[in-house]
Design an enzyme around this catalytic site. Structure first.
Site, PDB file in Angstrom:
ATOM      1  N   GLY A  50     -13.919   8.304  -7.160  1.00  0.00           N
ATOM      2  CA  GLY A  50     -12.446   8.686  -7.795  1.00  0.00           C
ATOM      3  C   GLY A  50     -12.352   8.253  -6.866  1.00  0.00           C
ATOM      4  N   ASN A  79     -13.296  10.696  -1.531  1.00  0.00           N
ATOM      5  CA  ASN A  79     -13.405   9.641  -2.292  1.00  0.00           C
ATOM      6  C   ASN A  79     -13.886   8.526  -1.968  1.00  0.00           C
ATOM      7  OD1 ASN A  79     -13.429  12.151  -3.697  1.00  0.00           O
ATOM      8  ND2 ASN A  79     -11.189  11.637  -3.950  1.00  0.00           N
ATOM      9  N   CYS A 117       0.783  -1.395   0.140  1.00  0.00           N
ATOM     10  CA  CYS A 117      -0.491  -0.151  -0.330  1.00  0.00           C
ATOM     11  C   CYS A 117       0.370   1.236  -0.219  1.00  0.00           C
ATOM     12  CB  CYS A 117      -0.816  -0.238   1.209  1.00  0.00           C
ATOM     13  SG  CYS A 117      -2.179   1.611   1.909  1.00  0.00           S
ATOM     14  N   CYS A 144       1.019   3.403   3.574  1.00  0.00           N
ATOM     15  CA  CYS A 144       1.560   2.629   4.721  1.00  0.00           C
ATOM     16  C   CYS A 144       2.468   2.411   4.440  1.00  0.00           C
ATOM     17  CB  CYS A 144       1.562   0.699   4.308  1.00  0.00           C
ATOM     18  SG  CYS A 144      -0.533   0.691   4.559  1.00  0.00           S
ATOM     19  N   HIS A 176      -9.315  14.126   2.321  1.00  0.00           N
ATOM     20  CA  HIS A 176      -8.495  15.878   2.069  1.00  0.00           C
ATOM     21  C   HIS A 176      -8.929  16.772   2.313  1.00  0.00           C
ATOM     22  CE1 HIS A 176      -7.698  13.171  -2.632  1.00  0.00           C
ATOM     23  NE2 HIS A 176      -8.217  12.762  -2.091  1.00  0.00           N
ATOM     24  N   HIS A 205      -4.249   0.565   8.467  1.00  0.00           N
ATOM     25  CA  HIS A 205      -4.622   0.382   6.894  1.00  0.00           C
ATOM     26  C   HIS A 205      -6.112   0.156   6.878  1.00  0.00           C
ATOM     27  CE1 HIS A 205      -4.482  -0.741   2.987  1.00  0.00           C
ATOM     28  NE2 HIS A 205      -4.910  -1.641   2.985  1.00  0.00           N
ATOM     29  N   HIS A 221      -6.149   3.655   0.613  1.00  0.00           N
ATOM     30  CA  HIS A 221      -6.250   3.158   1.986  1.00  0.00           C
ATOM     31  C   HIS A 221      -6.633   4.705   2.435  1.00  0.00           C
ATOM     32  CE1 HIS A 221      -3.020   3.645   5.465  1.00  0.00           C
ATOM     33  NE2 HIS A 221      -3.396   4.044   5.436  1.00  0.00           N
ATOM     34  N   HIS A 225      -8.499   8.088   3.569  1.00  0.00           N
ATOM     35  CA  HIS A 225      -7.739   9.305   3.036  1.00  0.00           C
ATOM     36  C   HIS A 225      -8.704  10.134   3.052  1.00  0.00           C
ATOM     37  CE1 HIS A 225      -7.471   8.466  -1.022  1.00  0.00           C
ATOM     38  NE2 HIS A 225      -7.616   9.363  -0.806  1.00  0.00           N
TER      39      HIS A 225
HETATM   40  P1  AMP Z   1      -8.112   9.878  -4.378  1.00  0.00           P
HETATM   41  O1  AMP Z   1      -8.097   9.468  -5.948  1.00  0.00           O
HETATM   42  O2  AMP Z   1      -9.074  10.449  -3.656  1.00  0.00           O
HETATM   43  O3  AMP Z   1      -7.625   8.587  -4.048  1.00  0.00           O
HETATM   44  O4  AMP Z   1      -6.882  10.872  -3.517  1.00  0.00           O
HETATM   45  C1  AMP Z   1      -4.906  10.284  -4.206  1.00  0.00           C
HETATM   46  C2  AMP Z   1      -4.260  11.776  -3.342  1.00  0.00           C
HETATM   47  O5  AMP Z   1      -3.122  11.030  -3.525  1.00  0.00           O
HETATM   48  C3  AMP Z   1      -4.036  12.249  -4.897  1.00  0.00           C
HETATM   49  O6  AMP Z   1      -4.290  13.354  -5.503  1.00  0.00           O
HETATM   50  C4  AMP Z   1      -2.853  12.467  -5.071  1.00  0.00           C
HETATM   51  O7  AMP Z   1      -2.176  13.360  -6.130  1.00  0.00           O
HETATM   52  C5  AMP Z   1      -1.843  12.021  -4.507  1.00  0.00           C
HETATM   53  N1  AMP Z   1      -0.980  11.276  -3.572  1.00  0.00           N
HETATM   54  C6  AMP Z   1      -0.894  10.180  -4.646  1.00  0.00           C
HETATM   55  N2  AMP Z   1       0.667   9.528  -4.328  1.00  0.00           N
HETATM   56  C7  AMP Z   1       1.100  11.476  -3.903  1.00  0.00           C
HETATM   57  C8  AMP Z   1       2.452  10.661  -2.777  1.00  0.00           C
HETATM   58  N3  AMP Z   1       3.344  10.237  -3.101  1.00  0.00           N
HETATM   59  N4  AMP Z   1       2.483  11.534  -2.450  1.00  0.00           N
HETATM   60  C9  AMP Z   1       0.952  12.328  -1.405  1.00  0.00           C
HETATM   61  N5  AMP Z   1       0.013  12.097  -2.127  1.00  0.00           N
HETATM   62  C10 AMP Z   1       0.214  11.818  -3.300  1.00  0.00           C
HETATM   63 ZN    ZN Z   2      -2.112   1.121   3.469  1.00  0.00          ZN
END
Ligand code: AMP
Ligand code: ZN
Length: 109
Positions: A91, A85, A4, A7, A100, A46, A96, A98
């Site tokens: 989207g 999301n 992941c 993670c 925003h 996770h 994992h 999260h």
């Molecule tokens: P989601 O579409 O809600 O799954 O959002 C995933 C978010 O993770 C996106 O806004 C990406 O720009 C962000 N993202 C992906 N890889 C990384 C990373 N290595 N460091 C920081 N953010 C990331």
């Molecule tokens: Zn994870």
């Protein structure tokens, strides 16, 4: 979970721009910011997606930390948006859980 991405950020296996960390959550700057302030807040445990999480305590801590980070740490006094999301149709790209935090400008609907 070893495969992941988030993670790996928690563990420091992949570098990230830390905003806040405690026992329960990790917060870092989104690599592709969609607003002047774009921070992701994730549980250290996770959990793939909101659908998989039926734990009011974990979700309560996550939302409490979102509030603390946005208001008390980032001082987004004009307001901000919180987005989760959920799965492909919502989207979600990283599986994992999260939240925003988006702010730093007036956001369009
Ligand atoms: P989601 O579409 O809600 O799954 O959002 C995933 C978010 O993770 C996106 O806004 C990406 O720009 C962000 N993202 C992906 N890889 C990384 C990373 N290595 N460091 C920081 N953010 C990331
Ligand atoms: Zn994870």
């Amino acid at each position: 979970m070893s495969d992941c991405l988030f993670c790996k950020l928690i563990n420091g296996d992949i570098p990230s721009d830390t905003v806040y960390e405690d026992d329960a959550v990790y917060a870092f700057k989104d690599i592709h910011p969609k607003a002047p302030v774009h921070v992701l807040v994730i549980p250290k445990l996770h959990v793939a997606t909101l659908t998989d999480c039926d734990d009011p305590a974990l979700l309560g801590v996550l939302m409490n930390r979102v509030r603390t980070i946005a208001d008390d740490l980032l001082h987004l006094t004009a307001g901000y948006r919180v987005i989760i999301n959920v799965r492909e149709g919502g989207g979600q790209e990283v599986f994992h859980l999260h939240a925003h935090i988006l702010g730093g400008k007036r956001l369009p609907f």
